[in-house]
Write an enzyme that holds these catalytic residues in place. Structure first.
Site, PDB file in Angstrom:
ATOM      1  N   CYS A 134      12.179  -5.575  13.761  1.00  0.00           N
ATOM      2  CA  CYS A 134      12.260  -5.753  12.310  1.00  0.00           C
ATOM      3  C   CYS A 134      13.560  -6.405  11.906  1.00  0.00           C
ATOM      4  O   CYS A 134      14.536  -5.721  11.654  1.00  0.00           O
ATOM      5  CB  CYS A 134      12.126  -4.411  11.611  1.00  0.00           C
ATOM      6  SG  CYS A 134      11.909  -4.530   9.846  1.00  0.00           S
ATOM      7  N   HIS A 138      15.131   1.867  -3.526  1.00  0.00           N
ATOM      8  CA  HIS A 138      16.543   1.843  -3.165  1.00  0.00           C
ATOM      9  C   HIS A 138      17.257   0.699  -3.855  1.00  0.00           C
ATOM     10  O   HIS A 138      16.641  -0.280  -4.268  1.00  0.00           O
ATOM     11  CB  HIS A 138      16.728   1.768  -1.649  1.00  0.00           C
ATOM     12  CG  HIS A 138      15.892   0.738  -0.976  1.00  0.00           C
ATOM     13  ND1 HIS A 138      14.583   0.962  -0.608  1.00  0.00           N
ATOM     14  CD2 HIS A 138      16.148  -0.547  -0.615  1.00  0.00           C
ATOM     15  CE1 HIS A 138      14.086  -0.112  -0.039  1.00  0.00           C
ATOM     16  NE2 HIS A 138      15.014  -1.054  -0.029  1.00  0.00           N
TER      17      HIS A 138
END
Length: 761
Positions: free
Chosen positions: A4, A677
């Site tokens: 990722c 977030h």
């Protein structure tokens, strides 16, 4: 393999799902994760050698060279989360990877075109886009280093002369300038070479770089004072890459195969590309340069505003290419004849591109990755010294948005300078020439530069924002984001014990071949019953995942992993969730390395930790039930909850940044989880909040579930490089444990919630 480069959560969610599923099926598994905090639990040569198959769930380029001779299944990362059992079964009948593009299930042209040859793993960026971004990422350091060295040498050692800004021959600053010039000379070859490398692997690197060098040396194809510039470099990069891919398909005798990638292919591709550019592409470029010069010469008697706008458009178009050079040489050539106003128009337009792009990264920081913001600061500095190349990384990465914005700002600056009669006595541009006294009409010169830069910046952020919104809308229309995939139709059959190794793919930043998720061959094939097998599972995340914009981190920004804990867990070796501190590595009996069950989730009676998530989540930031019934209201409620700690300086700004992050892609992760977030200086220290929703909130999650467990992470800019990544990694691993989620849902009060959350280590 879970890799990722653009996010955190899905890397570890997929890793956990694969590990848990493999254990439940009696397989041996090793999961290599490649998240934004770095590679963990990397597959060794022995792991790969002993494995029976490799699953690569990827919407990013993955180096598959170490998997030659193994069964390879390529899917999107969402498949690793949603259908791990089917992946493990399907890989047993996947085709063997032979080292060529298209080998392995899910590879090849069908994948690249998004064909329906199997069950996709989510939409990914095209090979061409990823190749371009690869070239840009390698080019940026050369732009920054070369540009800043040139700017510093001109600022300290330069002085205005009729030939432009000059540095005293033989001086220290001339040496510094020469070093910077080398950096600039290598810039386009590096761009071209690594575009080619991302497409055709190592054999394409040399032809790509040499092609880029030819593109920047116009004297090779009849252009004494100009070249094809960075646009020519992009062209040669793609030509080299696809030419090498084509040559690789040519069948040659076995004795010749070893020398093909190191001798034959590079020589043939370099020669063919070089001659093609010199004799075919170079002639039209030279023709354009010649005729543009003649056309401009015929406009000297027209309106100064019109001429200034045209020159500004040309200066801003290709930044060192034939169009830019035509305008610049036209202006500088008229200085000797006493007409300094034309050069004044050019001088005002020259710094607009780097200044505008640098300003754009300050105006809308969340639209840019960390690397782009750093490049933006360097571009601002280069713009002050008239180094237009500082904007090239932005133009190469987003040509459809940046080039029109540059041209509009350049035209405005040139027109204003022409209207005011600004004159420049030296063939150079930017504020530095005004500071050194070479400009007449200094106030209007600066007005033109500032207005042009502001126009470029505002236009850029508007166009980029529109593009991102369209992208988000397209993902949403696909049914829950880029990671939403069709259910695999592979039949999951009961078989004998097998061993599975899972891990991310990427030891290198660039692919050996373009790997495109979206097609999974072997779907529908039943796994053979009986017989032990070993499988290496590689899972890489989707670049457009909810929680990660393409090419960026889960917060929508590229992240720097320096200094971050490499395993995402405590360094004291505490094992969590059945996963050791290096990743998901289990023994052949399906348990931890000590032969016991290491999962912290096996019991709800774990003693509460003294600190939950390093002390960032406390009783003050826990709410047993949210009042909100919508995403925006929930984020505001969570922000106000965090404000009770005294760590939130501006609740409204925190909410704005968190919602802006949501606009780039949902942070609903599925499994009834959402982790909004924000990175913003609206908070003075990292803070994590947790709340539950009885009815659930529509968060646009990839699996369609309503979010009932909501975590909010907020960190200041200064801490954003590591803390939010570590927290996200810890949460993502643990939240894949269904028992843990059930304990959170069933906790009666804040104390019980904190005891459960204390298991996250």
């Amino acid at each position: 393999m879970t890799a990722c480069p653009t996010g955190i959560a899905h890397t570890y969610m997929a890793a956990e799902k694969l590990a848990q599923t493999a254990r439940s099926l009696g397989h041996e598994i090793k999961v290599e994760t490649q998240g934004s905090i770095g590679a963990e639990n990397v597959l060794s040569d022995n792991d790969v050698r002993d494995a029976d198959g490799v699953i690569i769930a990827a919407d990013k380029d993955v180096d598959r060279s170490r998997f030659v001779g193994k069964k390879v299944l390529v899917v999107g990362v969402a498949e690793g989360i949603r259908h791990p059992e089917q992946l493990i079964e399907r890989v047993q009948s996947a085709p063997v990877y032979g080292g060529e593009p298209g080998d392995g299930a899910g590879g090849g042209a069908a994948a690249a075109s998004g064909g329906s040859g199997g069950t996709g793993g989510g939409k990914e960026r095209s090979v061409a886009y990823k190749a371009l971004m690869n070239g840009v990422s390698y080019m940026i350091p050369f732009v920054v280093v070369g540009g800043l060295l040139i700017a510093i040498s001109l600022a300290v050692g330069g002085h205005a002369t009729p030939e432009g800004l000059k540095i005293a021959p033989g001086s220290f600053w001339e040496d510094v300038n020469n070093i910077g010039t080398i950096g600039f000379q290598l810039m386009v070859p590096i761009l071209s070479g690594y575009i080619a490398y991302a497409i055709g692997d190592r054999p394409a690197l040399v032809p790509g770089m040499i092609g880029g060098w030819i593109a920047t040396h116009g004297e090779l194809y009849g252009m004494k004072d100009a070249s094809a510039g960075f646009i020519g470099g992009i062209v040669t990069g793609f030509l080299a890459g696809y030419l090498v891919v084509w040559i690789k398909k040519v069948k040659v005798p076995r004795f010749a195969q070893p020398i093909m990638p190191i001798i034959v292919i590079p020589i043939v591709a370099t020669t063919a590309l070089g001659l093609f550019f010199i004799y075919v592409l170079g002639k039209p470029i030279s023709w354009v340069f010649t005729h543009l010069t003649g056309w401009l010469s015929g406009m000297t008697g027209t309106s100064a505003i019109v001429l200034g706008a045209i020159l500004g458009l040309m200066i801003a178009f290709d930044m060192g290419g034939p169009v830019n050079k035509t305008a610049f040489l036209f202006g500088s050539g008229l200085i000797a004849s006493g007409n300094q106003t034309v050069m004044g128009m050019c001088a005002a337009a020259i710094p607009v591109m780097p200044l505008g792009q640098g300003l754009a990264t300050l105006i809308r920081r969340h639209l840019y990755s960390e690397q782009e913001r750093e490049t933006g600061m360097a571009a601002l500095f280069m713009g002050l010294f008239g180094i237009s190349e500082g904007a090239i990384p932005f133009a190469a990465a987003r040509p459809a948005q940046v080039i029109p914005a540059n041209m509009l700002g350049g035209a405005v600056a040139g027109a204003l300078a022409g209207m005011a009669g600004v004159a420049d006595a030296v063939p150079h541009g930017g504020p530095i020439v005004a500071v050194l006294g070479a400009v007449d009409g200094v106030p209007m010169f600066f007005v033109a530069v500032v207005i042009g830069a502001v126009v470029t910046a505002l236009t850029t952020v508007a166009l980029v924002d529109v593009a991102e919104r369209r992208k988000s809308g397209a993902q949403g229309g696909a049914g829950g984001g880029a990671e939403v995939v069709a259910a695999a139709d592979a039949a999951v059959t009961a078989g004998g014990a097998s061993s599975v190794v899972a891990g991310p793919g990427v030891a290198e930043p660039v692919v050996a071949e373009p790997v495109v998720a979206g097609v999974g061959a072997g779907a529908g094939a039943e796994a053979a019953a009986g017989g032990a097998s070993r499988t290496a599972v590689a899972v890489a995340p989707v670049s457009g995942v909810p929680g990660a914009a393409p090419g960026q981190g889960t917060d929508g920004e590229a992240v720097d992993v320096d200094g971050v804990e490499t395993d995402g867990v405590d360094t004291d070796g505490v094992e969590t969730d059945g996963v050791d501190t290096a990743g998901n590595d289990v023994s052949r009996d399906g348990h931890g390395v000590d032969g016991g069950n290491n999962s912290a989730s096996d019991s709800g009676d774990n003693a509460p930790s003294d600190e939950v998530l390093s002390g960032y989540l406390t009783e003050q930031t826990v709410k047993t039930q949210l009042d909100a019934d919508g995403k925006e209201a929930a984020i505001r409620e969570m922000a106000e909850l965090a404000a009770g700690t005294g760590k939130v300086a501006d609740v409204d700004e925190l909410v704005r940044v968190a919602l802006a992050r949501e606009a780039r892609g949902t942070t609903g992760l599925g499994e009834e989880i959402a982790i909004p977030h924000a990175k913003t200086d609206a908070v003075t220290a990292p803070v994590v909040g947790f709340a539950r929703s009885a009815n659930g909130i529509d968060w646009g999650s990839l699996d369609g579930t309503l979010a009932k467990l909501v975590f909010m992470i907020a960190v200041p800019e200064a801490a954003a490089g590591d803390e939010h990544l570590r927290i996200l990694a810890l949460l993502s691993r643990k939240l894949m444990d269904a028992d843990f989620r059930a304990r959170l849902q069933g906790a009666e009060d804040k104390a019980a919630i904190l005891r459960a959350l204390g298991e996250i280590r």
